[in-house]
Design a protein around this motif. Structure first.
Motif, PDB file in Angstrom:
ATOM      1  N   LEU A 102       3.987  -8.861 -31.985  1.00 22.67           N
ATOM      2  CA  LEU A 102       2.700  -9.622 -31.941  1.00 22.67           C
ATOM      3  C   LEU A 102       1.828  -8.594 -32.553  1.00 22.67           C
ATOM      4  O   LEU A 102       0.941  -8.991 -33.358  1.00 22.67           O
ATOM      5  N   TYR A 103       1.792  -7.340 -31.968  1.00 17.01           N
ATOM      6  CA  TYR A 103       0.828  -6.296 -32.445  1.00 17.01           C
ATOM      7  C   TYR A 103       1.009  -6.029 -34.012  1.00 17.01           C
ATOM      8  O   TYR A 103       0.091  -5.965 -34.765  1.00 17.01           O
ATOM      9  N   LYS A 104       2.302  -5.893 -34.322  1.00 17.47           N
ATOM     10  CA  LYS A 104       2.666  -5.907 -35.584  1.00 17.47           C
ATOM     11  C   LYS A 104       2.017  -7.044 -36.772  1.00 17.47           C
ATOM     12  O   LYS A 104       1.550  -6.634 -37.804  1.00 17.47           O
ATOM     13  N   GLN A 105       2.314  -8.214 -36.125  1.00 19.96           N
ATOM     14  CA  GLN A 105       1.899  -9.547 -37.054  1.00 19.96           C
ATOM     15  C   GLN A 105       0.207  -9.142 -37.122  1.00 19.96           C
ATOM     16  O   GLN A 105      -0.246  -9.749 -38.278  1.00 19.96           O
ATOM     17  N   LEU A 106      -0.343  -9.007 -36.275  1.00 18.47           N
ATOM     18  CA  LEU A 106      -1.841  -8.828 -36.165  1.00 18.47           C
ATOM     19  C   LEU A 106      -2.478  -7.955 -37.018  1.00 18.47           C
ATOM     20  O   LEU A 106      -3.398  -8.067 -37.665  1.00 18.47           O
ATOM     21  N   HIS A 107      -1.481  -7.016 -37.361  1.00 18.97           N
ATOM     22  CA  HIS A 107      -2.213  -5.650 -38.058  1.00 18.97           C
ATOM     23  C   HIS A 107      -1.445  -5.671 -39.433  1.00 18.97           C
ATOM     24  O   HIS A 107      -1.410  -4.765 -40.283  1.00 18.97           O
ATOM     25  N   LYS A 108      -1.243  -6.966 -39.948  1.00 15.96           N
ATOM     26  CA  LYS A 108      -0.404  -6.963 -41.242  1.00 15.96           C
ATOM     27  C   LYS A 108      -1.493  -7.358 -42.490  1.00 15.96           C
ATOM     28  O   LYS A 108      -2.373  -7.930 -41.993  1.00 15.96           O
TER      29      LYS A 108
END
Length: 108
Positions: A102-108
């Motif tokens: 989720l963190y990776k998705q938010l920071h794309k």
């Protein structure tokens, strides 16, 4: 020879293994394993875990020299609790991976 060392020797002999067999399974030298059996070397938690898996026992059973019913009941309870903890650990790891994703998705 200490109690744990005697127990390990007994379990090894019960399996029909020599010291080389066990040393190879533990990925240690024969003299290092001999020192464990003879109580010369203190065994750390990691090595206890390896030994318990090797002999298909819990760590508690590895130290047990009694086969009394009361002791077996305690071991069953401990094994049950250990199993539940392992399940929870797996769940935690899965949740941590979800958070990372989720963190990776938010920071794309």
């Amino acid at each position: 020879m200490n109690t744990l060392g005697k127990r390990i020797r007994f379990l090894r002999q019960q399996k029909g293994w020599n010291q080389r067999d066990v040393a190879e399974r533990l990925n240690i030298s024969i003299p290092a394993f001999s020192k464990i059996e003879n109580g010369i070397t203190d065994v750390n938690l990691s090595r206890l875990n390896q030994l318990s898996k090797l002999f298909n026992l819990s760590i508690v059973q590895l130290f047990s020299t009694s086969d009394s019913g009361e002791n077996n009941t305690r071991i069953e309870v401990i094994n049950s609790i250990t199993y539940k903890l392992q399940q929870r650990t797996s769940e935690i790891i899965e949740l941590q991976q979800r958070i990372i994703d989720l963190y990776k998705q938010l920071h794309k």
